[in-house]
Enzyme design. Sequence first.
Site, PDB file in Angstrom:
ATOM      1  N   GLY A   9       0.787  -1.213  -0.165  1.00 24.82           N
ATOM      2  CA  GLY A   9      -0.060   0.204   0.006  1.00 24.82           C
ATOM      3  C   GLY A   9       0.942   1.237  -0.066  1.00 24.82           C
ATOM      4  N   ALA A  10       1.868   1.607  -0.840  1.00 27.09           N
ATOM      5  CA  ALA A  10       2.795   2.393  -0.947  1.00 27.09           C
ATOM      6  C   ALA A  10       2.616   3.485  -1.852  1.00 27.09           C
ATOM      7  CB  ALA A  10       4.197   1.706  -0.845  1.00 27.09           C
ATOM      8  N   ARG A  12       0.713   5.931  -2.023  1.00 26.06           N
ATOM      9  CA  ARG A  12       0.189   7.139  -1.196  1.00 26.06           C
ATOM     10  C   ARG A  12       0.140   6.843   0.193  1.00 26.06           C
ATOM     11  NH1 ARG A  12      -5.967   7.259  -3.238  1.00 26.06           N
ATOM     12  NH2 ARG A  12      -6.696   5.151  -2.294  1.00 26.06           N
ATOM     13  N   VAL A  61      -3.136  -7.745  -2.211  1.00 23.38           N
ATOM     14  CA  VAL A  61      -2.636  -8.284  -0.954  1.00 23.38           C
ATOM     15  C   VAL A  61      -3.603  -9.362  -0.372  1.00 23.38           C
ATOM     16  CG1 VAL A  61      -0.797  -6.577  -0.312  1.00 23.38           C
ATOM     17  CG2 VAL A  61      -2.856  -6.653   0.910  1.00 23.38           C
ATOM     18  N   TYR A 152     -13.363  -2.334  11.055  1.00 20.79           N
ATOM     19  CA  TYR A 152     -11.858  -1.453  10.820  1.00 20.79           C
ATOM     20  C   TYR A 152     -11.339  -1.940  12.184  1.00 20.79           C
ATOM     21  CZ  TYR A 152      -8.301   1.789  10.371  1.00 20.79           C
ATOM     22  OH  TYR A 152      -6.876   2.345  10.370  1.00 20.79           O
ATOM     23  N   ILE A 185      -3.970  10.772  11.384  1.00 18.74           N
ATOM     24  CA  ILE A 185      -3.098  11.429  10.533  1.00 18.74           C
ATOM     25  C   ILE A 185      -3.514  11.839   9.222  1.00 18.74           C
ATOM     26  CG2 ILE A 185      -0.879  10.697   9.135  1.00 18.74           C
ATOM     27  CD1 ILE A 185      -0.691  10.152  12.451  1.00 18.74           C
TER      28      ILE A 185
END
Length: 244
Positions: A9-10, A12, A61, A152, A185
């Site tokens: 998941g890289a 963004r 994944v 989640y 974040i």
Amino acid sequence: MAKTVLITGASRGIGRETARKFALEGANVAVNYCKSADDAAAFCAELRRQGYNVLPVQADVSDRAQVQQMFAVIERQLGSVDILVNNAGISQQKLFTDITDDEWQHMLAVNLNGAFYCCQAVLPGMIRKKAGKIINISSVWGISGASCEVHYTVSKAALIGLTKALAKEMGPSGIQVNCVAPGVIDTDMNRCYDAETMRSLAEETPLGVIGRAVDIAETILFLASEKADFITGQVVSPNGGFLI
């Protein structure tokens, strides 16, 4: 010899900033993406122009076969993976009573099964070398729970359990397994919150600000370094004091 790092998941957010940090440190970096091919390609092209060794690699994944194929591509082009960062994840806000079976299963498939498949794919090589680092990205909600995000929360809490149990099992093989549980974040994942909610969350944070992707990337980089060789099975939560 430079370490080979895979960050899922890289394309963004936290994953992207983490990939950048590892590249700047001289690592060979595999930038996993699922659907954001253009974003991943542009990001990797930018770093390559600066002389860094990065490889965009597509895989969902939540699909074991795609994960296995991804590792085969990485090994051919960058070598065996020394550091795995299980960052790929999805989120959704929804009342618990309205969550469908498909939404529940999809959340667990990406956030939990994805880490499971990647860990199983990377560990044989790490065990042979008697060395390796695995860093699972959970969430502050995985520690405290979050209303209207039960599925989640469950997926992220499970990552904490995975981290602790796997750290005990892999310790004798010289492999450290740790978890990072970020607070709120400023990333695309949190675009679901309106401006008023984000201001409220900042006010609830003792440091008075929303975290940045780079804050989490620095934590991951530390846990992947030799400075953290005596740290395993731990949950580090960079959250500005939001949860103490």
